[in-house]
Scaffold this active site. Structure first.
Site, mmCIF file in Angstrom:
data_model
loop_
_atom_site.group_PDB
_atom_site.id
_atom_site.type_symbol
_atom_site.label_atom_id
_atom_site.label_comp_id
_atom_site.label_asym_id
_atom_site.label_seq_id
_atom_site.Cartn_x
_atom_site.Cartn_y
_atom_site.Cartn_z
ATOM 1 C CB CYS A 23 -9.408 1.515 2.843
ATOM 2 S SG CYS A 23 -10.229 3.106 2.539
ATOM 3 C CG HIS B 215 -6.982 1.782 -1.253
ATOM 4 N ND1 HIS B 215 -7.839 0.702 -1.249
ATOM 5 C CD2 HIS B 215 -7.699 2.824 -0.772
ATOM 6 C CE1 HIS B 215 -9.026 1.084 -0.798
ATOM 7 N NE2 HIS B 215 -8.961 2.374 -0.505
ATOM 8 C CD GLU C 36 -5.950 -1.957 -2.542
ATOM 9 O OE1 GLU C 36 -6.917 -1.226 -2.839
ATOM 10 O OE2 GLU C 36 -5.320 -1.833 -1.464
#
Length: 251
Positions: free
Chosen positions: A116, A221, A223
């Site tokens: 990002c 994202h 994660e």
């Protein structure tokens, strides 16, 4: 050294912002550290307040870098643009830290996963430019931003270039990613190849072509998807694998 740790690469992760570091706001940051652990690495926290010599010493001690997202935006002057009214305040400490880590990792052939804001930072470091506000600069009906993280997290389709790392990790060219950003890459920087787009043309991923180092930038994202999404899992696992290969056996 613990034999298990000897096989686990150390992955440096700078804090998202200096303010979050100083105030102890860690919820979003800890997701990156957790993803490193799940993939078999050892996360190493990197303060945004380090002096250059201390930062270089810490960078030298890690085997790979993850550049995380951030509520800040890269300073437009760094890519020779006037500030858009919707551009968020920059974080000079994060920019300084990112650029020092990128310089070290590229020179020393250490893998990088840029996520990002980190993807945008990577692109600007390489001389590229950014879309400063997708809603006002791109004609689209897709929801890219997630204001205040209210309601369900938005997801949308992504198309990856056949033969790219992302297509390989995804198991095909058609994917689905989460979305939480209002900026994106405009012109890719030197040695960065665009390998993914959303249906409206927003760039979703880039890969390094400068040498054979493993450098990947993604606009979403992973994660936050690592517990249930195979692509997210594969991204972090391959980063750790690349770091392990790049790490001297006796390090």
């Amino acid at each position: 050294m613990n034999p298990e740790h000897a096989q686990r690469p150390r992955v440096g992760v700078p804090y998202r912002t200096r303010n979050e570091e100083l105030t102890g706001k860690r919820d979003a940051y800890d997701k990156y550290l957790g993803a490193v652990c799940i993939a078999g690495g050892i996360p190493v926290e990197i303060s945004l307040g380090l002096e250059p010599a201390a930062l270089e010493t810490l960078a030298s001690s890690v085997d790979a870098i993850i550049l995380p997202g951030s509520p800040a935006d890269v300073e437009p002057a760094k890519f020779n643009a006037a500030r858009h009214p919707k551009t968020a305040e920059a974080d000079a400490d994060r920019e300084r830290t990112d650029f020092a880590l990128l310089d070290h990792a590229i020179k020393n052939h250490k893998p990088i996963l840029a996520i990002c804001y980190g993807n945008q930072s990577l692109n600007v470091f390489c001389g590229g430019s950014l879309v400063q506000d997708i809603p006002s600069e791109v004609t689209t009906t897709l929801q890219h931003s997630w204001p205040k993280h209210d309601g369900p997290e938005p997801h949308h389709a992504a198309k990856f270039v056949a033969g790219s790392r992302l297509a390989e990790l995804n198991g095909g060219t058609d994917g689905k990613v989460n979305s939480s950003h209002h900026q994106s890459i405009l012109e890719p920087g030197k040695n960065l190849r665009v390998t993914g787009h959303s249906p409206d043309g927003v760039i979703e991923s880039v890969e390094w072509t400068g040498d054979d180092n493993w450098i990947t930038g993604v606009q979403w994202h992973p994660e936050r998807m690592v517990y249930q999404d195979p692509l997210a899992q594969s991204l972090f696992r391959q980063l750790i694998g690349a770091a392990r290969k790049a790490t001297p056996v006796n390090s």
